[in-house]
Design a protein around this motif. Structure first.
Motif, PDB file in Angstrom:
ATOM      1  N   MET A  57       3.319  -3.297 -19.440  1.00  0.00           N
ATOM      2  CA  MET A  57       3.422  -4.216 -18.309  1.00  0.00           C
ATOM      3  C   MET A  57       3.028  -5.621 -18.713  1.00  0.00           C
ATOM      4  SD  MET A  57       2.226  -1.884 -15.182  1.00  0.00           S
ATOM      5  CE  MET A  57       2.353  -3.166 -13.986  1.00  0.00           C
ATOM      6  N   ILE A  58       1.938  -5.763 -19.536  1.00  0.00           N
ATOM      7  CA  ILE A  58       1.510  -7.101 -19.981  1.00  0.00           C
ATOM      8  C   ILE A  58       2.618  -7.719 -20.825  1.00  0.00           C
ATOM      9  CG2 ILE A  58      -0.158  -8.335 -21.464  1.00  0.00           C
ATOM     10  CD1 ILE A  58      -2.226  -6.223 -20.528  1.00  0.00           C
ATOM     11  N   PHE A  59       3.128  -6.886 -21.740  1.00  0.00           N
ATOM     12  CA  PHE A  59       4.199  -7.396 -22.612  1.00  0.00           C
ATOM     13  C   PHE A  59       5.386  -7.857 -21.777  1.00  0.00           C
ATOM     14  CE2 PHE A  59       8.185  -6.506 -24.844  1.00  0.00           C
ATOM     15  CZ  PHE A  59       8.063  -7.374 -25.926  1.00  0.00           C
ATOM     16  N   SER A  60       5.817  -7.037 -20.806  1.00  0.00           N
ATOM     17  CA  SER A  60       6.989  -7.365 -19.980  1.00  0.00           C
ATOM     18  C   SER A  60       6.750  -8.653 -19.222  1.00  0.00           C
ATOM     19  CB  SER A  60       7.271  -6.266 -18.949  1.00  0.00           C
ATOM     20  OG  SER A  60       7.288  -5.046 -19.544  1.00  0.00           O
ATOM     21  N   ALA A  61       5.480  -8.778 -18.669  1.00  0.00           N
ATOM     22  CA  ALA A  61       5.196  -9.985 -17.865  1.00  0.00           C
ATOM     23  C   ALA A  61       5.227 -11.212 -18.756  1.00  0.00           C
ATOM     24  CB  ALA A  61       3.818  -9.819 -17.210  1.00  0.00           C
ATOM     25  N   THR A  62       4.589 -11.154 -19.957  1.00  0.00           N
ATOM     26  CA  THR A  62       4.516 -12.298 -20.865  1.00  0.00           C
ATOM     27  C   THR A  62       5.921 -12.638 -21.345  1.00  0.00           C
ATOM     28  OG1 THR A  62       2.521 -11.183 -21.637  1.00  0.00           O
ATOM     29  CG2 THR A  62       3.160 -13.175 -22.831  1.00  0.00           C
TER      30      THR A  62
ATOM     31  N   TYR B 199      10.418 -16.056 -21.668  1.00  0.00           N
ATOM     32  CA  TYR B 199      11.884 -16.074 -21.772  1.00  0.00           C
ATOM     33  C   TYR B 199      12.487 -16.911 -20.645  1.00  0.00           C
ATOM     34  CZ  TYR B 199      16.697 -14.414 -22.065  1.00  0.00           C
ATOM     35  OH  TYR B 199      18.057 -14.377 -22.135  1.00  0.00           O
ATOM     36  N   GLY B 200      12.000 -16.708 -19.446  1.00  0.00           N
ATOM     37  CA  GLY B 200      12.534 -17.458 -18.288  1.00  0.00           C
ATOM     38  C   GLY B 200      12.310 -18.952 -18.502  1.00  0.00           C
ATOM     39  N   PHE B 201      11.083 -19.325 -19.011  1.00  0.00           N
ATOM     40  CA  PHE B 201      10.767 -20.731 -19.185  1.00  0.00           C
ATOM     41  C   PHE B 201      11.662 -21.339 -20.257  1.00  0.00           C
ATOM     42  CE2 PHE B 201       8.283 -23.979 -21.456  1.00  0.00           C
ATOM     43  CZ  PHE B 201       8.141 -24.900 -20.423  1.00  0.00           C
ATOM     44  N   VAL B 202      11.797 -20.705 -21.411  1.00  0.00           N
ATOM     45  CA  VAL B 202      12.598 -21.255 -22.523  1.00  0.00           C
ATOM     46  C   VAL B 202      14.045 -21.356 -22.081  1.00  0.00           C
ATOM     47  CG1 VAL B 202      13.422 -20.791 -24.898  1.00  0.00           C
ATOM     48  CG2 VAL B 202      11.013 -20.440 -24.310  1.00  0.00           C
ATOM     49  N   THR B 203      14.582 -20.309 -21.483  1.00  0.00           N
ATOM     50  CA  THR B 203      15.971 -20.315 -21.063  1.00  0.00           C
ATOM     51  C   THR B 203      16.207 -21.396 -20.018  1.00  0.00           C
ATOM     52  OG1 THR B 203      15.774 -17.917 -21.220  1.00  0.00           O
ATOM     53  CG2 THR B 203      17.868 -18.768 -20.391  1.00  0.00           C
ATOM     54  N   GLY B 204      15.291 -21.504 -19.109  1.00  0.00           N
ATOM     55  CA  GLY B 204      15.453 -22.498 -18.027  1.00  0.00           C
ATOM     56  C   GLY B 204      15.403 -23.908 -18.602  1.00  0.00           C
TER      57      GLY B 204
END
Ligand code: ADP
Length: 740
Positions: free
Chosen positions: A29-34, A39-44
């Motif tokens: 869960m920690i890995f998925s959240a991080t 990923y969302g930040f870099v892609t955005g």
């Protein structure tokens, strides 16, 4: 709330039980959240159309930072809170560990106490198997605890004692058991206890070794039984010995009496009287000794029967009157009318006590008289009997002593008067047995007063009867010309009946008083002098319709003046006095006037009875024959029970049955009891009923019962004299005459 808590608890339990899976899930869960955030930040930020604005970015980043700080702050607070709870829990845990330790120690102590108890303790389940046995039980059983637990072991029973159940359900019983250490007495207390909730109750038996105590008790009880048996044997021996002594004594007294009835020279008569008097004194002594031994052996059985108080007292005074009058003493009685007519108690024993006290009073009085006064006592239902005399009195130092056996107030004086010193000891014991007390007030030279105070409940039958005999003399005047004890008691009685009584002892003074008022009655004691009494009677003719003279029984047949309307015999009976004073006076010669309430004199029956006397003692048989023949009866003597039975059978089959059988109890071959039984058995088949009276010198209660059980109608106690025999036969003769 509860639901959330349950979920949490489950999750925690899951984490505890599967830490690896929990770790994997958390890491994932920690890995998925991080990864998702990065990923969302870099892609955005790389996108052309993202319209990246550094200002908006800074705002967003600081917002996120603030959010993260808030999360961290919340987490740190929560951590502190959890830490505090952890510390609390640790403290609580420590307390629990301490308590647990203490409990363990206490349990250990209790167990060792239980195990090392001196008493035997054993617990059994519902199957009777031992679940626990303490050291004492194991030692007594001679086995280890481990060997006993689970078994149905029990000791071999030798004797089972009484068992009782307490209100709480505990059973208490004694057992004599066989143990490897020998036979022991164990006192058990057994009850059910529930040691484990949910488990069936177990039987807990606690036993105490009472061997020593029980053995001592047994030894004591055996010793007591032996002492009782010895005492019984002693009483029996005394009764037998007294019987053996009484039988010849009976002969001596009876023959002495018969001898006195024959023509004797004055010298011979003196000797014969001495024989009779000595015999009677010896008999009285034997009776006293027998009584004393009975009381000592605790064999004094008291009857509880209704009896009339005034009859008892008047009988006693009448019985003693000749003795008192022979010494020129007065004897009088007074029964308070507030007392019940009939009371319940042992009349014979009370009579014995009062006869002894009044007999002593006469014995130790030379001048004056003796009064018997009965009054209500100080407690409810208590009656006080006062025996007052004007005799020599008793010194203060002797007043306690004389109630002890064989004690006399003054040895020298006692020698003059005779006596054994047993009478008061016996009386005191009888009175104590009746629940009462005897007290004495006396001054040397001024007489003595013995007071017997005993509780006597009123009889229900007596309550239904009429009240004490009384006369209504309200407002009437009575002149009593007499002195001494009796005069004061008569005056007291008359005043209770409402009369105005004037008592004078001087005839001249009485004569002067006569015209003073109109008298309802004038009572003149002939003791003031026969001539003076007659003269006063004449003088009273004009002043009193009732003129009564008081006589002693010996002067009763003297010629009396016709001035008297009646006479009364001293000691006065209340009923006679009441009847005389309420009667319409008829002027008749007093020696012709019958006294109203005098008991009918018993005399020789018109027709004699045919009496069978079964008596083995030759002298007694001769005595019975003489006495009965003199009374006008026909006598047949049988020398033993066998002969008596034959004689009775012969008379019955000849159609001339005996009117009475006088049966001696102790006879050779067939004794009186057995002979009576056989007679009664014959009567059951052929019909009829011959009265049988036992002739016995034995006064033991069990012997009396044996007589009644055998079918006897009553008994005559030896020594028999003419009066006793006459009295016993009078009723029978009268009944027979009625039947004829
Ligand atoms: P007993 O009269 O046979 O000697 P008691 O026990 O009846 O025996 O009396 C004990 C003693 O008490 C008598 O010997 C006498 O000294 C004294 N006693 C008893 N009654 C009287 C009395 N009424 N007056 C003077 N002394 C008495």
């Amino acid at each position: 709330m509860g639901r959330t808590f349950r979920i949490k608890v489950r999750m925690r339990r899951f984490k505890r039980q599967h830490p690896r899976i929990a770790f994997a899930i958390r890491s994932f869960m920690i890995f998925s959240a991080t990864f998702g955030g990065a990923y969302g930040f870099v892609t955005g930020s790389r996108s052309e159309t993202s319209g990246y604005d550094p200002n908006a970015f800074a705002i967003g980043a600081s917002f996120l930072f603030a959010l993260a700080c808030l999360g961290l702050a919340t987490l740190s607070m929560r951590l502190r809170f959890v830490n505090r709870r952890m510390r609390k829990l640790a403290a609580h845990n420590e307390t629990l560990i301490d308590r647990n330790w203490e409990l363990k120690e206490a349990e250990e102590r209790a167990r060792s106490l239980f195990e090392q108890q001196g008493d035997l303790i054993v617990l059994r389940d519902d199957q009777g198997c031992i679940t626990f046995a303490n050291d004492a039980y194991c030692t007594l059983a001679g086995q280890a605890r481990a060997a006993l637990v689970g078994t149905r072991f029990d000791f071999e029973l030798i004797e089972q004692g009484n068992s009782a159940r307490e209100s709480a359900g505990t059973r208490i019983h004694d057992q004599k058991i066989m143990t490897p250490l020998g036979a022991r007495w164990i006192a058990w207390r057994e009850g059910y206890v529930r040691l484990d909730a949910g488990q069936p109750a177990e039987l807990q038996s606690v036993g105490r070794d009472v061997t020593d105590r029980t053995e001592t008790e047994r030894a004591l009880s055996e010793a007591r039984d032996q002492a009782d048996a010895a005492n019984r044997a002693k009483s029996r021996f005394l009764a037998m010995a007294s019987h053996e002594i009484r039988t010849p004594l009976n002969g001596i007294i009876g023959m002495g009496g018969l001898l006195l009835d024959t023509h004797l020279t004055p010298e011979q008569a003196t000797y014969a009287r001495a024989v009779k008097t000595s015999g009677e004194a010896l008999m009285a002594l034997i009776e006293e000794l027998l009584d004393y031994s009975k009381i000592e052996a605790g064999k004094l059985d008291l009857e509880q029967r209704p009896f009339a108080l005034s009859t008892l007292i008047e009988d006693i005074t009448e019985l003693l009157a000749p003795r008192a009058q022979a010494k020129e003493l007065e004897i009088a009685a007074y029964v308070d009318e507030r007392l019940p007519l009939e009371v319940i108690g042992d009349a014979a024993r009370l009579r014995q006590v009062l006869l002894n006290l009044a007999g002593n009073a006469i014995k130790f009085t030379a001048q004056g008289g003796v009064a018997l006064i009965v009054e209500p006592g100080i407690w409810p239902n208590e009656i006080s009997f006062l025996v007052r005399d004007t005799g020599i009195g008793i010194a203060a130092d002797a007043q306690q002593r004389i109630f002890r056996e064989f004690e006399q107030a003054d040895e020298r004086v006692a020698r003059t008067y005779g006596g054994t010193g047993l009478g008061l000891a016996i009386s005191e014991r009888i009175v104590r047995r009746m629940g009462g007390r005897i007290t004495l007030t006396s001054e040397p030279g001024k007489g003595a007063t013995f007071e017997v105070a005993i509780p006597l409940a009123p009889s229900q039958d007596g309550a239904k009867q009429a009240a004490f005999p009384s006369a209504d003399l309200t407002g009437k005047s009575v002149l009593l010309v007499a002195g001494g004890i009796e005069a004061s008691l008569i005056a007291r009685r008359l005043e209770r009946w409402g009369a105005q009584t004037c008592v004078v002892s001087d005839a001249a003074v009485a004569e002067a008083l006569l015209p003073e008022r109109s008298w309802h009655a004038v009572l003149i004691d002939r003791a003031v002098g026969p001539a003076a009494a007659d003269h006063l009677g004449e003088a009273a003719r004009a002043h009193a319709p009732q003129r009564l003279v008081l006589l002693t029984s010996s002067s009763r047949h003297d010629h009396l003046s016709s001035a008297f309307t009646g006479f009364l015999v001293k000691p006065l009976r209340t009923a006679s006095l009441a009847a005389r004073l309420t009667m319409t006076p008829e002027v008749i010669a007093p020696d012709l006037a019958p006294e109203p309430v005098e008991p009918a004199a018993s005399g020789t029956p018109a027709q004699g009875l045919s009496v069978l006397v079964a008596e083995d003692n030759e002298i007694n048989a001769l005595l019975m024959r003489s006495l009965l023949t003199k009374l006008g009866h026909h006598v047949v003597i049988a020398v033993n029970g066998e002969a008596a039975l034959e004689s009775w059978l012969a008379a019955s089959s000849a159609g001339m049955p005996y009117d009475l059988v006088l049966m001696d109890i102790q006879m050779p071959q067939l004794d009186g009891i057995e002979a009576t039984r056989r007679i009664r058995a014959h009567e059951a088949t052929i019909g009829g009923h011959t009265p049988i009276l036992a002739l016995t010198a034995n006064t033991l209660v069990e012997d009396r019962y044996a007589c009644f059980e055998a079918g006897m109608n009553g008994f005559l106690i030896k020594p028999l004299d003419r009066d006793k025999l006459e009295e016993a036969l009078a009723g029978l003769a009268a009944a027979r005459q009625l039947a004829l």
